[in-house]
Design an enzyme around this catalytic site. Structure first.
Site, short mmCIF file in Angstrom:
data_model
loop_
_atom_site.label_atom_id
_atom_site.label_comp_id
_atom_site.label_asym_id
_atom_site.label_seq_id
_atom_site.Cartn_x
_atom_site.Cartn_y
_atom_site.Cartn_z
N LYS A 11 0.83 -1.21 0.00
CA LYS A 11 0.00 0.00 0.00
C LYS A 11 0.87 1.26 0.00
O LYS A 11 2.08 1.21 0.25
CB LYS A 11 -0.91 -0.03 1.23
N TYR A 51 -12.69 -3.09 -2.67
CA TYR A 51 -13.15 -2.82 -1.31
C TYR A 51 -14.69 -2.76 -1.23
O TYR A 51 -15.24 -2.05 -0.39
CB TYR A 51 -12.52 -1.53 -0.79
N PHE A 59 -15.48 4.99 6.86
CA PHE A 59 -14.07 5.24 6.57
C PHE A 59 -13.69 4.92 5.13
O PHE A 59 -12.55 5.14 4.73
CB PHE A 59 -13.16 4.47 7.54
N ARG A 87 -1.33 -13.84 5.70
CA ARG A 87 -2.17 -13.13 6.68
C ARG A 87 -1.52 -13.21 8.06
O ARG A 87 -1.55 -12.23 8.82
CB ARG A 87 -3.59 -13.72 6.70
N THR A 93 -5.58 -6.34 11.08
CA THR A 93 -5.80 -5.09 10.35
C THR A 93 -5.25 -3.88 11.10
O THR A 93 -4.62 -3.00 10.51
CB THR A 93 -7.33 -4.89 10.11
N ARG A 104 2.75 -5.73 9.89
CA ARG A 104 1.99 -4.56 10.36
C ARG A 104 2.48 -4.09 11.73
O ARG A 104 2.51 -2.89 12.01
CB ARG A 104 0.49 -4.88 10.37
N ASN A 118 -1.74 0.23 6.94
CA ASN A 118 -1.25 -1.03 7.51
C ASN A 118 -0.42 -1.84 6.52
O ASN A 118 -0.40 -3.07 6.57
CB ASN A 118 -2.44 -1.83 8.07
N HIS A 121 -2.10 -5.26 1.69
CA HIS A 121 -3.30 -6.08 1.55
C HIS A 121 -2.87 -7.50 1.21
O HIS A 121 -1.89 -7.68 0.48
CB HIS A 121 -4.19 -5.55 0.41
N GLU A 132 -9.28 -11.56 -7.00
CA GLU A 132 -8.34 -10.42 -6.89
C GLU A 132 -7.20 -10.54 -7.90
O GLU A 132 -6.76 -9.54 -8.46
CB GLU A 132 -7.81 -10.34 -5.45
P1 ADP Z 1 -7.82 -6.49 5.96
O1 ADP Z 1 -7.10 -5.63 4.94
O2 ADP Z 1 -6.97 -6.73 7.19
O3 ADP Z 1 -8.38 -7.77 5.37
P2 ADP Z 1 -10.52 -5.27 5.89
O4 ADP Z 1 -10.80 -6.07 4.65
O5 ADP Z 1 -11.48 -5.37 7.03
O6 ADP Z 1 -9.06 -5.62 6.50
O7 ADP Z 1 -10.40 -3.73 5.52
C1 ADP Z 1 -9.79 -3.32 4.32
C2 ADP Z 1 -8.88 -2.15 4.61
O8 ADP Z 1 -9.65 -1.02 5.00
C3 ADP Z 1 -7.89 -2.36 5.75
O9 ADP Z 1 -6.72 -3.08 5.38
C4 ADP Z 1 -7.58 -0.93 6.14
O10 ADP Z 1 -6.64 -0.32 5.25
C5 ADP Z 1 -8.94 -0.27 5.97
N1 ADP Z 1 -9.70 -0.28 7.23
C6 ADP Z 1 -10.32 -1.33 7.82
N2 ADP Z 1 -10.95 -0.98 8.96
C7 ADP Z 1 -10.72 0.36 9.11
C8 ADP Z 1 -11.11 1.35 10.08
N3 ADP Z 1 -11.86 1.03 11.13
N4 ADP Z 1 -10.68 2.62 9.89
C9 ADP Z 1 -9.92 2.97 8.82
N5 ADP Z 1 -9.55 2.09 7.84
C10 ADP Z 1 -9.92 0.80 7.99
#
Ligand code: ADP
Length: 145
Positions: A11, A51, A59, A87, A93, A104, A118, A121, A132
């Site tokens: 990212k 997303y 957010f 993962r 996350t 992370r 973070n 992805h 994907e």
């Molecule tokens: P992951 O990437 O760990 O699988 P998610 O699919 O739940 O997590 O979320 C996608 C992305 O959206 C996260 O990697 C992060 O960049 C962002 N994100 C998730 N939750 C939040 C939050 N509460 N506030 C801000 N950004 C968030």
């Protein structure tokens, strides 16, 4: 155990901190192999698809804007159980909740942006990985060699 391919995105926070080499080194040290790699700017359209599961979250606009701060590096990473293993290498996350030694935990933001900035992805299931990989790589951009 089975060989899988995961879609990874380095990212914009990883690009801004020049972390690509360190993150790739962790994946390669774990035995995973790069089958595809490219830098790309993410359009609104591809981010809406990628997303879609957070599109209704308050957010989401901030995440979309963050993901367009710089190009990202997309990887097709192959290996035994790579989807779950990456993962685990990433950690949760929220970078603040991620243990030291995870990507992370070591490289994610530790301030108010810890849940968003973070580093990476990574696909979370075989089905997600298939969708994907198609989304981010064209035919001929993933190599079996
Ligand atoms: P992951 O990437 O760990 O699988 P998610 O699919 O739940 O997590 O979320 C996608 C992305 O959206 C996260 O990697 C992060 O960049 C962002 N994100 C998730 N939750 C939040 C939050 N509460 N506030 C801000 N950004 C968030």
């Amino acid at each position: 155990m089975s060989s899988e391919t995961s879609l990874i995105l380095l990212k914009p926070d990883a690009i801004q901190k020049n972390l690509a080499g360190q993150v790739l080194a962790r994946f390669q040290a774990a035995g995973f192999v790069i089958r595809g790699i490219k830098m790309m700017h993410l359009s609104d359209e591809i981010l809406a698809d990628h997303y879609s599961h957070i599109a209704d979250k308050p957010f989401f606009p901030a995440v979309r804007s963050f993901m367009q701060e710089t190009p990202v590096i997309a990887l097709a990473l192959e290996g035994e159980d790579v989807i779950a293993a990456v993962r685990d290498l990433l950690g949760p996350t929220d970078s603040l909740a991620a243990a030291p030694g995870t990507i992370r935990g070591d490289f994610g933001f530790k301030d108010g942006d810890a849940k968003m900035r973070n580093v990476c992805h990574a696909s979370d299931s075989v089905e997600a990985a298939q969708a994907e990989l198609k989304r981010f790589f064209k035919d001929g951009e993933i190599f079996a060699y």
